[in-house]
Design an enzyme around this catalytic site. Structure first.
Site, PDB file in Angstrom:
ATOM      1  N   ASN A  42     -10.961  59.186  -7.968  1.00 39.75           N
ATOM      2  CA  ASN A  42     -10.058  60.313  -7.679  1.00 39.75           C
ATOM      3  C   ASN A  42      -8.985  59.932  -6.659  1.00 39.75           C
ATOM      4  O   ASN A  42      -8.304  60.804  -6.118  1.00 39.75           O
ATOM      5  CB  ASN A  42     -10.857  61.494  -7.131  1.00 39.75           C
ATOM      6  CG  ASN A  42     -11.858  62.009  -8.141  1.00 39.75           C
ATOM      7  OD1 ASN A  42     -11.572  62.032  -9.330  1.00 39.75           O
ATOM      8  ND2 ASN A  42     -13.032  62.399  -7.677  1.00 39.75           N
ATOM      9  N   HIS A  88     -15.942  74.396  -9.660  1.00 38.08           N
ATOM     10  CA  HIS A  88     -16.814  73.323  -9.178  1.00 38.08           C
ATOM     11  C   HIS A  88     -18.187  73.856  -8.739  1.00 38.08           C
ATOM     12  O   HIS A  88     -18.305  74.991  -8.262  1.00 38.08           O
ATOM     13  CB  HIS A  88     -16.126  72.643  -7.988  1.00 38.08           C
ATOM     14  CG  HIS A  88     -16.781  71.389  -7.542  1.00 38.08           C
ATOM     15  ND1 HIS A  88     -17.526  71.306  -6.388  1.00 38.08           N
ATOM     16  CD2 HIS A  88     -16.808  70.153  -8.106  1.00 38.08           C
ATOM     17  CE1 HIS A  88     -17.965  70.059  -6.247  1.00 38.08           C
ATOM     18  NE2 HIS A  88     -17.550  69.347  -7.271  1.00 38.08           N
ATOM     19  N   GLU A 106      -9.881  76.996  -9.391  1.00 38.41           N
ATOM     20  CA  GLU A 106      -9.377  75.688  -8.972  1.00 38.41           C
ATOM     21  C   GLU A 106      -7.898  75.638  -9.337  1.00 38.41           C
ATOM     22  O   GLU A 106      -7.488  76.250 -10.333  1.00 38.41           O
ATOM     23  CB  GLU A 106     -10.133  74.562  -9.689  1.00 38.41           C
ATOM     24  CG  GLU A 106     -11.577  74.480  -9.246  1.00 38.41           C
ATOM     25  CD  GLU A 106     -12.339  73.299  -9.855  1.00 38.41           C
ATOM     26  OE1 GLU A 106     -11.724  72.275 -10.189  1.00 38.41           O
ATOM     27  OE2 GLU A 106     -13.559  73.433  -9.997  1.00 38.41           O
ATOM     28  N   SER A 166     -11.305  70.024 -12.306  1.00 42.47           N
ATOM     29  CA  SER A 166     -11.706  68.634 -12.069  1.00 42.47           C
ATOM     30  C   SER A 166     -12.110  67.892 -13.329  1.00 42.47           C
ATOM     31  O   SER A 166     -11.912  66.686 -13.425  1.00 42.47           O
ATOM     32  CB  SER A 166     -12.857  68.601 -11.069  1.00 42.47           C
ATOM     33  OG  SER A 166     -13.946  69.353 -11.536  1.00 42.47           O
ATOM     34  N   ASP A 179      -9.137  76.420  -4.914  1.00 44.43           N
ATOM     35  CA  ASP A 179      -9.687  75.121  -4.545  1.00 44.43           C
ATOM     36  C   ASP A 179      -8.731  74.074  -5.114  1.00 44.43           C
ATOM     37  O   ASP A 179      -8.658  73.878  -6.328  1.00 44.43           O
ATOM     38  CB  ASP A 179     -11.101  74.981  -5.134  1.00 44.43           C
ATOM     39  CG  ASP A 179     -11.725  73.623  -4.840  1.00 44.43           C
ATOM     40  OD1 ASP A 179     -10.974  72.641  -4.633  1.00 44.43           O
ATOM     41  OD2 ASP A 179     -12.963  73.535  -4.840  1.00 44.43           O
ATOM     42  N   HIS A 192      -8.031  68.843  -6.617  1.00 47.25           N
ATOM     43  CA  HIS A 192      -7.423  67.889  -7.560  1.00 47.25           C
ATOM     44  C   HIS A 192      -5.924  68.101  -7.744  1.00 47.25           C
ATOM     45  O   HIS A 192      -5.311  67.427  -8.572  1.00 47.25           O
ATOM     46  CB  HIS A 192      -8.151  67.958  -8.910  1.00 47.25           C
ATOM     47  CG  HIS A 192      -9.579  67.571  -8.778  1.00 47.25           C
ATOM     48  ND1 HIS A 192     -10.015  66.267  -8.851  1.00 47.25           N
ATOM     49  CD2 HIS A 192     -10.682  68.320  -8.507  1.00 47.25           C
ATOM     50  CE1 HIS A 192     -11.314  66.227  -8.648  1.00 47.25           C
ATOM     51  NE2 HIS A 192     -11.753  67.462  -8.445  1.00 47.25           N
ATOM     52  N   LYS A 250      -9.775  62.729  -2.209  1.00 46.79           N
ATOM     53  CA  LYS A 250      -9.276  62.434  -3.560  1.00 46.79           C
ATOM     54  C   LYS A 250      -7.876  61.834  -3.417  1.00 46.79           C
ATOM     55  O   LYS A 250      -7.755  60.691  -3.003  1.00 46.79           O
ATOM     56  CB  LYS A 250      -9.376  63.687  -4.412  1.00 46.79           C
ATOM     57  CG  LYS A 250     -10.845  64.190  -4.433  1.00 46.79           C
ATOM     58  CD  LYS A 250     -11.083  65.329  -5.336  1.00 46.79           C
ATOM     59  CE  LYS A 250     -12.410  66.028  -5.055  1.00 46.79           C
ATOM     60  NZ  LYS A 250     -13.617  65.209  -5.166  1.00 46.79           N
TER      61      LYS A 250
HETATM   62  C1  PLP Z   1     -12.935  71.127  -7.250  1.00 49.84           C
HETATM   63  C2  PLP Z   1     -13.750  70.459  -6.184  1.00 49.84           C
HETATM   64  N1  PLP Z   1     -14.005  71.132  -5.053  1.00 49.84           N
HETATM   65  C3  PLP Z   1     -14.731  70.587  -4.063  1.00 49.84           C
HETATM   66  C4  PLP Z   1     -15.251  69.328  -4.182  1.00 49.84           C
HETATM   67  C5  PLP Z   1     -16.073  68.762  -3.072  1.00 49.84           C
HETATM   68  O1  PLP Z   1     -15.271  67.962  -2.257  1.00 49.84           O
HETATM   69  P1  PLP Z   1     -15.902  66.767  -1.421  1.00 49.84           P
HETATM   70  O2  PLP Z   1     -15.975  65.606  -2.347  1.00 49.84           O
HETATM   71  O3  PLP Z   1     -14.959  66.576  -0.288  1.00 49.84           O
HETATM   72  O4  PLP Z   1     -17.253  67.221  -0.976  1.00 49.84           O
HETATM   73  C6  PLP Z   1     -15.003  68.569  -5.323  1.00 49.84           C
HETATM   74  C7  PLP Z   1     -15.547  67.196  -5.438  1.00 49.84           C
HETATM   75  O5  PLP Z   1     -15.719  66.621  -6.453  1.00 49.84           O
HETATM   76  C8  PLP Z   1     -14.229  69.153  -6.358  1.00 49.84           C
HETATM   77  O6  PLP Z   1     -13.990  68.495  -7.494  1.00 49.84           O
END
Ligand code: PLP
Length: 371
Positions: free
Chosen positions: A42, A128, A168, A172, A197, A200, A227
């Site tokens: 990522n 997520h 999101e 993701s 969120d 990405h 990421k």
């Molecule tokens: C959409 C989304 N939110 C939150 C997270 C969590 O983030 P972190 O990897 O910093 O724990 C991820 C991780 O893959 C994600 O894809």
């Protein structure tokens, strides 16, 4: 349940996963020494390897030492953290920001802290795991709306009157974008707070990498630093009231060691790169065009505007086999399977560190295997 019975149950669950081809394995990343090209990272802008980011991290260690030594509310919050907070607020046009060690803990902190028994939270079905699980474990009632379906969202906003609606910015596992302008309007009409969120989207979308902030200003935004920014950690951006409330009551914030100040310096440097080094986003666009030009049109690869390029292979066993074949040819592409996603797929990610030749070679390999 006795320990013996519970252990038998755990073994049975693990065996069932193996039988279904769904067993996960820890992978050691030795790509640099193995000459394998990583198409599963990522690190979309390639910033984990940028000199400015690495140097800032090293300078930070020299200046502050390796760790923060305490929770942010004790002695763990340094000038490096304050600089990062101010930078985030300017970049994403929000008054307040709170730093966390990971996006997962930030999402859990937010939902566990804000939501009470009388509240309703509404989430996109494909959000997520950190969000969906936090909503489920919170005292609130959680509902989910069909992925990116604004008519379903509208109906559920009217029916459930949620305090908080969560999406999101870029999904993701599918790489598609949420229809944020329409969503923000629907949420405003229903008096629901909107949280995005942007794990990405940050760095990848927007003139200066500001992600979804290029389109709307959500009530609450989560950004992660692990990421496109190439480091690690996360922040919640919000207004003063939510900030104050989280600062007082978010247990993941209060009772956890602050991120190392050196890391905050590395993230600050990464944000500067993301804002000013437009070539990184332009390169991603060029690689994306190259990907679709080379990939055979019979392959099921929904077109995305982001760095995430899913190739759907619904048969889990076949999906794993294709991933293994690609590995044999020098490409690391993860097979993502249920329960992480409803339908198995190769999750290909492009980064600004790839070359057009590498992307073409990957697509040609996929064409040979899948067509
Ligand atoms: C959409 C989304 N939110 C939150 C997270 C969590 O983030 P972190 O990897 O910093 O724990 C991820 C991780 O893959 C994600 O894809």
């Amino acid at each position: 349940m006795s320990r013996h019975t519970r252990e038998l149950a755990w073994r049975a669950e693990l065996d069932a996963r193996t039988a279904q081809g769904l067993r996960r394995r820890q992978q050691e990343n030795r790509f640099a020494s193995q000459q394998v090209i990583n198409f599963s990272s990522n690190d979309y802008l390639g910033l984990s390897q940028a000199d400015a980011v690495k140097n800032a991290f090293q300078e930070g260690v020299n200046q502050y030492g390796a760790g923060s030594g305490a929770s942010p509310l004790v002695t763990g919050f340094y000038p490096a953290h304050q600089k990062l907070v101010s930078q985030l607020c300017d970049w994403l046009n929000k008054p307040c920001a709170l730093l966390f060690s990971s996006g997962f803990s930030a999402n859990q902190a937010l939902l566990f802290t804000l939501l009470q028994r009388e509240d309703v939270v509404l989430q996109d079905k494909l959000n997520h795991a950190s969000l969906l699980e936090a909503g489920q474990l919170s005292p609130a009632t959680q509902w989910r709306f069909r992925h990116n379906d604004m008519r379903d969202l509208e109906k559920r906003l009217q029916r459930h009157m949620p305090l908080l609606t969560i999406t999101e910015g870029v999904f993701s596992m599918d790489g598609d974008k949420a229809p944020l302008t329409e969503m923000a309007q629907l949420c405003a009409d229903a008096d629901s707070m909107l949280m995005v969120d942007d794990a990405h989207a940050i760095g990848v979308l927007g003139e200066q990498g500001e992600g979804s902030a290029a389109e709307i200003t959500p009530d609450i935004t989560l950004v992660t630093f692990g990421k496109a920014l190439g480091v690690h950690g996360a922040a919640i951006l919000c207004d003063e009231l939510v900030y104050d409330y989280l600062l007082q009551y978010a247990r993941h914030y209060t009772y956890s060691t602050a991120m190392p100040p050196a890391q905050a310096m590395a993230v600050s440097a990464a944000i500067e790169c993301a804002q000013t080094e437009h070539w990184r986003r332009e390169k991603l666009q060029a690689l994306s065009a190259c990907f679709y030009e080379t990939l055979d049109s019979t392959i099921h690869a929904p077109i995305t505007e982001t760095a995430i390029k899913p190739v759907i292979i619904a048969d889990t066993v076949q999906c794993l086999a294709v991933s293994e074949q690609l590995k044999g040819l020098g490409f690391h592409v993860s097979a993502i399977r249920p329960p992480t996603v409803p339908t198995s797929r190769l999750r290909i990610t492009l980064t600004a560190s790839h070359t057009a030749q590498q992307v073409i070679a990957l697509c040609q390999a996929l064409n040979r295997i899948l067509s």
